[in-house]
Design a protein around this motif. Structure first.
Motif, short mmCIF file in Angstrom:
data_model
loop_
_atom_site.label_atom_id
_atom_site.label_comp_id
_atom_site.label_asym_id
_atom_site.label_seq_id
_atom_site.Cartn_x
_atom_site.Cartn_y
_atom_site.Cartn_z
N THR A 316 -21.21 58.14 52.64
CA THR A 316 -20.57 56.86 52.22
C THR A 316 -21.49 55.48 52.68
OG1 THR A 316 -19.70 56.91 54.33
CG2 THR A 316 -18.41 57.81 52.30
N SER A 317 -22.61 55.87 53.30
CA SER A 317 -23.16 54.44 53.61
C SER A 317 -24.83 54.84 53.46
CB SER A 317 -23.10 54.11 55.01
OG SER A 317 -23.32 55.11 56.00
N GLY A 318 -25.59 54.08 53.18
CA GLY A 318 -27.08 54.40 52.88
C GLY A 318 -28.00 53.93 54.33
N SER A 319 -27.59 55.00 55.11
CA SER A 319 -28.50 54.54 56.39
C SER A 319 -29.97 54.90 56.23
CB SER A 319 -27.93 55.18 57.76
OG SER A 319 -27.86 56.63 57.33
N GLN A 320 -30.91 54.10 56.71
CA GLN A 320 -32.37 54.15 56.32
C GLN A 320 -32.93 55.23 57.17
OE1 GLN A 320 -34.49 50.44 56.25
NE2 GLN A 320 -36.00 51.25 57.56
N LEU A 321 -32.35 55.46 58.14
CA LEU A 321 -33.05 56.62 59.13
C LEU A 321 -31.99 57.48 59.31
CD1 LEU A 321 -35.32 57.53 60.96
CD2 LEU A 321 -34.36 56.25 62.50
N MET A 322 -32.60 59.14 58.77
CA MET A 322 -31.79 60.09 59.05
C MET A 322 -32.56 61.13 59.98
SD MET A 322 -29.90 62.90 56.70
CE MET A 322 -31.17 64.13 56.55
N ILE A 323 -32.26 61.35 61.26
CA ILE A 323 -32.61 62.60 61.89
C ILE A 323 -32.22 64.06 61.88
CG2 ILE A 323 -33.26 63.14 64.56
CD1 ILE A 323 -34.66 60.76 63.57
N GLY A 324 -32.96 64.92 61.56
CA GLY A 324 -32.47 66.14 61.42
C GLY A 324 -32.73 66.87 62.70
N LEU A 325 -31.79 67.77 63.33
CA LEU A 325 -32.07 68.41 64.63
C LEU A 325 -31.59 69.73 64.26
CD1 LEU A 325 -30.09 66.08 67.22
CD2 LEU A 325 -32.52 65.96 66.60
N GLY A 326 -32.33 70.82 64.79
CA GLY A 326 -32.00 72.11 64.97
C GLY A 326 -33.04 72.85 63.89
N VAL A 327 -33.17 73.95 64.05
CA VAL A 327 -34.07 74.99 62.96
C VAL A 327 -33.97 74.58 61.54
CG1 VAL A 327 -32.47 76.85 62.99
CG2 VAL A 327 -34.92 77.12 62.74
N SER A 328 -35.02 74.30 60.95
CA SER A 328 -35.06 74.08 59.57
C SER A 328 -34.45 72.65 58.93
CB SER A 328 -34.36 75.15 58.69
OG SER A 328 -33.19 74.80 58.34
N SER A 329 -33.85 72.06 59.82
CA SER A 329 -33.61 70.62 59.60
C SER A 329 -34.48 69.77 59.06
CB SER A 329 -32.97 69.87 60.76
OG SER A 329 -31.70 70.27 60.91
N ILE A 330 -34.20 68.83 58.18
CA ILE A 330 -35.23 67.77 57.38
C ILE A 330 -34.63 66.46 57.84
CG2 ILE A 330 -35.92 66.77 55.33
CD1 ILE A 330 -35.61 69.53 54.10
N GLY A 331 -35.67 65.55 58.46
CA GLY A 331 -35.40 64.22 58.82
C GLY A 331 -35.87 63.13 57.73
N ASP A 332 -35.33 62.10 57.54
CA ASP A 332 -35.71 61.16 56.56
C ASP A 332 -35.89 60.03 57.09
OD1 ASP A 332 -36.22 59.49 54.52
OD2 ASP A 332 -34.29 59.97 53.41
N SER A 333 -37.14 59.25 57.33
CA SER A 333 -37.22 57.94 57.82
C SER A 333 -37.19 56.83 56.64
CB SER A 333 -38.55 57.68 58.61
OG SER A 333 -39.69 57.63 57.74
N TRP A 334 -36.98 57.17 55.57
CA TRP A 334 -37.06 56.42 54.31
C TRP A 334 -38.67 56.26 53.88
CZ3 TRP A 334 -34.07 55.40 50.72
CH2 TRP A 334 -34.39 54.23 49.60
N TYR A 335 -39.61 56.08 54.78
CA TYR A 335 -40.98 56.16 54.53
C TYR A 335 -41.55 57.50 54.54
CZ TYR A 335 -39.96 51.37 55.76
OH TYR A 335 -39.09 50.10 55.83
N ALA A 336 -40.86 58.52 55.03
CA ALA A 336 -41.60 59.83 55.20
C ALA A 336 -40.32 60.85 55.47
CB ALA A 336 -42.36 59.82 56.41
N PHE A 337 -40.73 62.11 55.18
CA PHE A 337 -39.85 63.34 55.35
C PHE A 337 -40.46 64.21 56.30
CE2 PHE A 337 -38.78 62.45 50.81
CZ PHE A 337 -37.71 61.87 51.00
N GLY A 338 -39.81 64.72 57.30
CA GLY A 338 -40.15 65.58 57.99
C GLY A 338 -39.29 66.93 58.30
N GLN A 339 -39.72 68.26 58.38
CA GLN A 339 -39.17 69.22 58.35
C GLN A 339 -39.18 70.19 59.52
OE1 GLN A 339 -38.71 72.05 55.23
NE2 GLN A 339 -36.78 72.86 55.79
N ASN A 340 -38.28 70.67 60.14
CA ASN A 340 -38.43 71.55 61.34
C ASN A 340 -38.93 72.93 61.06
OD1 ASN A 340 -38.06 69.75 63.30
ND2 ASN A 340 -35.79 70.25 63.75
#
Length: 454
Positions: A316-340
């Motif tokens: 429901t909201s377009g937050s620029q930064l998403m942190i993924g925690l835990g095994v295989s989670s994917i994070g999104d900084s808007w400028y980059a993606f990173g997967q555990n």
């Protein structure tokens, strides 16, 4: 829907929870150092203004559902809960140290696996451990995925008391033969109980996931599932196509034969009939494969233009930064993606040694960022425009040439600086996005990477 259109446009394609899609990440140019730099940049730009999103992957399940493509660990041993919670909280504290000040949490979602595999006490321990170093936005949205068979009133109460107001239940289908084939046997009574208990406790948004295109599934079965769903009237629904990707290692999609699956035309009929039934009941279509009552926050987000899409699906909201925690989670900084890392053992080892458990990712180029915005517009608003300079890029002309046939078929409308997807074209939104996907166009895969679009 015209069967000719289905045959014509039913190709393998991404679901676009990200752009670039994971198979096209440039892992060679990615590094943990670059990931941290982009995280800090995004945190500084967004934390005070809008806050961040947090996705926590809880991978454990007691049994294997053979339709599932998620990363999970099958076990009946619950002594795995405590060590995992310890690692997740520690990983979060590593991010808090990197940021240097308290994050403001706008969204928090527990996914899996089966989050309700964990005891209510352990889920409470996990969330309190996360919130200890965080601030919570006044309009924060906390949600979790529940299994109707094991989500207890105690689970619902514990999470409600911590601020959770959304729960989604994996229903899939109520037909016994289908449930047996996908190894997900759950009577309607269990879903009814879990839904009604959530309402009684005070949850304001209850969702059901329904899948079409499952093995042995018929139009009658899908209709019956939706009529049963009508009895409970969840606030929102995910009604989506089964993604058959058995070539992905370890996903468990080997419990039935390919010929047990409905064909593309059968699948599309299942969807069209289901969609019609949902509209008659009062559900509005939201983006791709999602439906909501007009009172639900997802519908309001679509109406006011704040609907967003990321690795958690529609939000429901377009937050620029998403942190993924835990095994295989994917994070999104808007400028980059990173997967555990995907191995549970490796995840524990890295976090224990104060090492961020990221193993691959992608830093977005300027072109990536522009195309990402177009794909988000198409997926969330069924239209996109390049009238503003920042959304123009040289390949637009080539894209319009690729889309001419879809325009002729009445699936899209093209103006000087805008593309709009028609009502008839909505089931093919992934196909429209694929025309914008420059990485896919430049390097078409030799083997099948994605599920079929229909």
């Amino acid at each position: 829907m015209c069967h000719t259109m289905i045959r014509k446009y039913n190709v393998a394609g991404p679901r676009y929870t990200s752009y670039p899609t994971v198979p096209y990440w440039d892992n060679a140019a990615f590094s943990l150092k670059k990931w941290k730099e982009n995280l800090k940049r995004s945190f500084e730009e967004s934390n005070e203004k809008e806050g961040i999103s947090l996705y926590i992957h809880l991978p454990f399940c007691e049994s294997m559902c053979t339709f599932c493509g998620c990363n999970k660990r099958i076990t009946k041993r619950h002594d795995v809960e405590d060590p995992y919670i310890t690692s997740v909280i520690k990983e979060w504290l590593m991010y808090c140290d990197l940021f240097g000040r308290r994050p403001l949490i706008r969204e928090l979602h527990l996914g899996g696996g089966t989050p309700t595999f964990f005891s209510p006490e352990n889920l409470e321990k996990l969330i309190r451990g996360i919130l200890r170093k965080s601030n919570v936005a006044p309009d924060a949205e906390f949600s979790f995925e529940g299994h109707p068979n094991n989500t207890t009133k105690e689970h619902l109460k514990a999470l409600y008391n911590l601020g959770f107001r959304r729960v989604s239940y994996g229903v899939q289908d109520y037909d016994k033969k289908v449930q047996t084939a996908i190894n997900r046997v759950q009577p309607f009574e269990n879903v009814k109980r879990a839904t009604e208990e959530a309402r009684e406790i005070g949850y304001t948004s209850i969702g059901h996931d329904i899948i079409f295109g499952l093995p042995f599934q018929t139009e009658e079965a899908v209709t019956d599932t939706i009529l049963k769903t009508k009895e409970l009237m969840p606030d929102r629904l995910a009604f989506y196509s089964y993604a058959h990707v058995p070539w992905i290692k370890g996903n468990g999609q080997r419990g039935f034969k390919d010929e047990d699956l409905p064909g593309p035309e059968q699948k599309r009929n299942q969807y069209e009939n289901g969609k019609k039934l949902l509209a008659e009941v009062g559900y509005a279509e939201i983006g791709m494969d999602h439906f909501a009552l007009k009172t639900d926050s997802l519908h309001k987000a679509m109406t006011n233009g704040t609907l967003h899409r990321n690795f958690m699906g529609y939000t429901t909201s377009g937050s620029q930064l998403m942190i993924g925690l835990g095994v295989s989670s994917i994070g999104d900084s808007w400028y980059a993606f990173g997967q555990n890392v995907k191995s549970l053992e490796e995840y524990h080892h890295l976090v224990k040694n104060n090492i961020f458990p990221i193993y691959r990712g992608h830093v977005l180029s300027e072109e990536d960022c522009i195309i990402r915005k177009h794909i988000l517009n198409l997926m969330c608003r069924f239209r996109t425009s390049w009238s503003e300079d920042e959304l123009y890029f040289p390949q637009i002309k080539d894209i319009l040439v690729k889309l001419q046939e879809m325009e002729t078929d009445g699936l899209i409308e093209i103006d000087t600086n805008e593309i709009r997807i028609s009502e008839k074209g909505r089931p093919f939104v992934r196909n429209v996005c694929m025309a914008f996907d420059m990485l896919l166009q430049r390097n078409k895969p030799e083997t099948q990477l994605f599920s079929m679009t229909v």
